[in-house]
Write a protein that holds these residues in place. Structure first.
Motif, PDB file in Angstrom:
ATOM      1  N   SER A 168      -4.830  -0.937   0.473  1.00 50.58           N
ATOM      2  CA  SER A 168      -5.779  -1.702  -0.350  1.00 50.58           C
ATOM      3  C   SER A 168      -5.148  -2.909  -1.042  1.00 50.58           C
ATOM      4  O   SER A 168      -5.793  -3.937  -1.234  1.00 50.58           O
ATOM      5  CB  SER A 168      -6.389  -0.775  -1.402  1.00 50.58           C
ATOM      6  N   THR A 169      -3.879  -2.807  -1.419  1.00 52.61           N
ATOM      7  CA  THR A 169      -3.255  -3.861  -2.233  1.00 52.61           C
ATOM      8  C   THR A 169      -3.311  -5.258  -1.590  1.00 52.61           C
ATOM      9  O   THR A 169      -3.587  -6.232  -2.292  1.00 52.61           O
ATOM     10  CB  THR A 169      -1.779  -3.481  -2.534  1.00 52.61           C
ATOM     11  N   ASP A 222       2.233  -0.809  10.060  1.00 51.84           N
ATOM     12  CA  ASP A 222       1.890   0.576  10.400  1.00 51.84           C
ATOM     13  C   ASP A 222       0.385   0.699  10.584  1.00 51.84           C
ATOM     14  O   ASP A 222      -0.379  -0.133  10.094  1.00 51.84           O
ATOM     15  CB  ASP A 222       2.375   1.562   9.327  1.00 51.84           C
ATOM     16  N   ARG A 234      -2.880   3.791  11.112  1.00 56.05           N
ATOM     17  CA  ARG A 234      -3.359   5.171  11.246  1.00 56.05           C
ATOM     18  C   ARG A 234      -3.998   5.291  12.629  1.00 56.05           C
ATOM     19  O   ARG A 234      -4.678   4.344  13.072  1.00 56.05           O
ATOM     20  CB  ARG A 234      -4.396   5.470  10.154  1.00 56.05           C
ATOM     21  N   LYS A 236       3.385   1.934  -9.900  1.00 47.22           N
ATOM     22  CA  LYS A 236       4.235   1.500  -8.775  1.00 47.22           C
ATOM     23  C   LYS A 236       5.482   0.771  -9.275  1.00 47.22           C
ATOM     24  O   LYS A 236       6.549   0.851  -8.662  1.00 47.22           O
ATOM     25  CB  LYS A 236       3.436   0.631  -7.807  1.00 47.22           C
TER      26      LYS A 236
HETATM   27  O1  LIG Z   1      -0.859   4.211   3.973  1.00 47.91           O
HETATM   28  C1  LIG Z   1      -0.501   3.102   3.629  1.00 47.91           C
HETATM   29  O2  LIG Z   1      -0.156   2.904   2.331  1.00 47.91           O
HETATM   30  C2  LIG Z   1       0.676   1.815   1.906  1.00 47.91           C
HETATM   31  C3  LIG Z   1       0.285   1.511   0.468  1.00 47.91           C
HETATM   32  O3  LIG Z   1      -1.118   1.228   0.423  1.00 47.91           O
HETATM   33  P1  LIG Z   1      -1.922   0.855  -0.907  1.00 47.91           P
HETATM   34  O4  LIG Z   1      -3.352   1.182  -0.577  1.00 47.91           O
HETATM   35  O5  LIG Z   1      -1.374   1.709  -2.010  1.00 47.91           O
HETATM   36  O6  LIG Z   1      -1.704  -0.600  -1.126  1.00 47.91           O
HETATM   37  C4  LIG Z   1       0.545   0.602   2.823  1.00 47.91           C
HETATM   38  O7  LIG Z   1       1.557  -0.326   2.509  1.00 47.91           O
HETATM   39  C5  LIG Z   1       0.602   1.025   4.287  1.00 47.91           C
HETATM   40  O8  LIG Z   1       0.523  -0.100   5.140  1.00 47.91           O
HETATM   41  C6  LIG Z   1      -0.569   1.950   4.539  1.00 47.91           C
HETATM   42  O9  LIG Z   1      -0.702   2.339   5.891  1.00 47.91           O
END
Ligand SMILES: O=C1O[C@H](COP(=O)(O)O)[C@@H](O)[C@H](O)[C@H]1O
Length: 231
Positions: free
Chosen positions: A46-47, A71, A73, A198
Motif C-alpha cells: 500500500s505504501t 515481489d 503474490r 516502521k
Molecule cells: O507484502 C508486501 O509487503 C511489503 C510492505 O507493504 P506495505 O503495504 O506495508 O507498504 C511490500 O514492500 C511488498 O512489495 C509486498 O509484497
C-alpha cells in the motif's frame, strides 16, 4: 568501504511521494542518457501507490524503461491483493504504459513451477538494475523475504539465482520474489517507509546484530541505500 544508508526524513507523505518520484525519475533519465535504457524494480503493497502514480506522470522516455516488481503474490492478475493489479492502476498508465514491463507472475499453477521461466526472463535484463525501490512490512520483511518461509536460508545464500518461490508462514499467499543477490545487483536502492511503527523497526534493523530481512539491505556494502521516511 563503508556504505551507511542515508536517512531522508520528510514532514509528510505528500512531500515524500513527490521527492521520491522526482529522484527515481532523475535516476532513470540519467541511466537512459548514459546507456540508452534503464531498469527499475518497484515494490507492491500500500505504501508506494501515490508515489507510483506520480512517477507514471513524470517526463521519462518510457519505452526505454524496463519495469518489474520486486515481489508478487501468486494470485490472478486482477486480484485485489495482486501487486501487478496495483501497478496497473498507478504506474502503468498513460505514457508510462509504454515501458517494457516484465510481470513476475506467469501462467504456471504455482510460483515453484513458474520461477524457472521467470529466471530465464530475468537473465535477459541488462544488469545491474538502475534502481530498486523497496518497502518494508511491520515485521521487518522487505520484498517477499520472510524469516518464517522454508526458503529463507537458501534465499539469503543465493549467489546467482535472481528469483525465488516463497511460502511465508504467517503472511498470506505463496509468492515470487527477487533474491537479495538480484536486489544487490543494482546501482541504487531506495527504501520507502511511513509511520512511527516502521521507523522504530528500521532503527532496530540498523543495529549491528539485527537480523530482520531488511537488515540485509541496510548492512550490505555493495549498493548505496537512501531511506525515505515520513510520519
Ligand atoms: O507484502 C508486501 O509487503 C511489503 C510492505 O507493504 P506495505 O503495504 O506495508 O507498504 C511490500 O514492500 C511488498 O512489495 C509486498 O509484497
Amino acid at each position: 568501504m563503508s556504505n551507511k544508508p542515508t536517512l531522508i526524513l520528510l514532514p509528510n507523505r505528500d512531500e515524500l511521494d513527490q521527492l521520491l518520484s522526482d529522484n527515481i525519475a532523475k535516476t532513470l533519465n540519467t541511466a537512459v542518457h548514459n546507456h540508452g535504457q534503464a531498469c527499475m524494480a518497484v515494490s507492491g503493497g500500500s505504501t508506494p501507490q501515490k508515489m507510483l502514480s506520480l512517477l507514471g506522470q513524470a517526463s521519462i522516455d518510457w519505452p526505454a524503461i524496463h519495469t518489474l516488481l520486486v515481489d508478487e503474490r501468486w494470485l490472478p492478475k486482477d486480484h485485489t491483493n495482486s501487486n501487478e493489479a496495483m501497478l496497473r492502476k498507478t504506474l502503468l498508465k498513460g505514457a508510462a504504459a509504454a515501458c517494457q514491463y516484465l510481470p513476475l507472475k506467469n501462467s504456471a499453477e504455482t510460483p515453484d513451477d513458474g520461477q524457472y521461466q521467470l529466471e530465464e526472463q530475468l537473465d535477459t535484463l541488462a544488469w545491474p538494475l538502475s534502481v530498486v525501490h523497496l518497502g518494508m512490512g511491520d515485521d521487518g520483511h522487505t520484498a517477499s523475504w520472510f524469516h518464517d518461509s522454508p526458503e529463507y536460508p537458501r534465499l539469503c545464500a543465493a549467489h546467482s539465482q535472481h528469483c525465488f518461490a516463497v511460502h511465508p508462514g504467517a503472511a498470506p499467499y505463496a509468492r515470487i520474489t527477487l533474491s537479495p543477490n538480484a536486489v544487490f545487483s543494482s546501482e541504487k536502492i531506495v527504501i520507502h517507509i511511513t509511520g512511527k511503527a516502521k521507523r522504530d523497526i528500521l532503527e532496530n534493523a540498523l543495529g549491528k546484530y539485527a537480523d530482520y530481512p531488511i537488515s540485509m539491505v541496510l548492512h550490505q556494502q555493495q549498493v548505496p541505500v537512501d531511506i525515505y521516511w515520513a510520519p
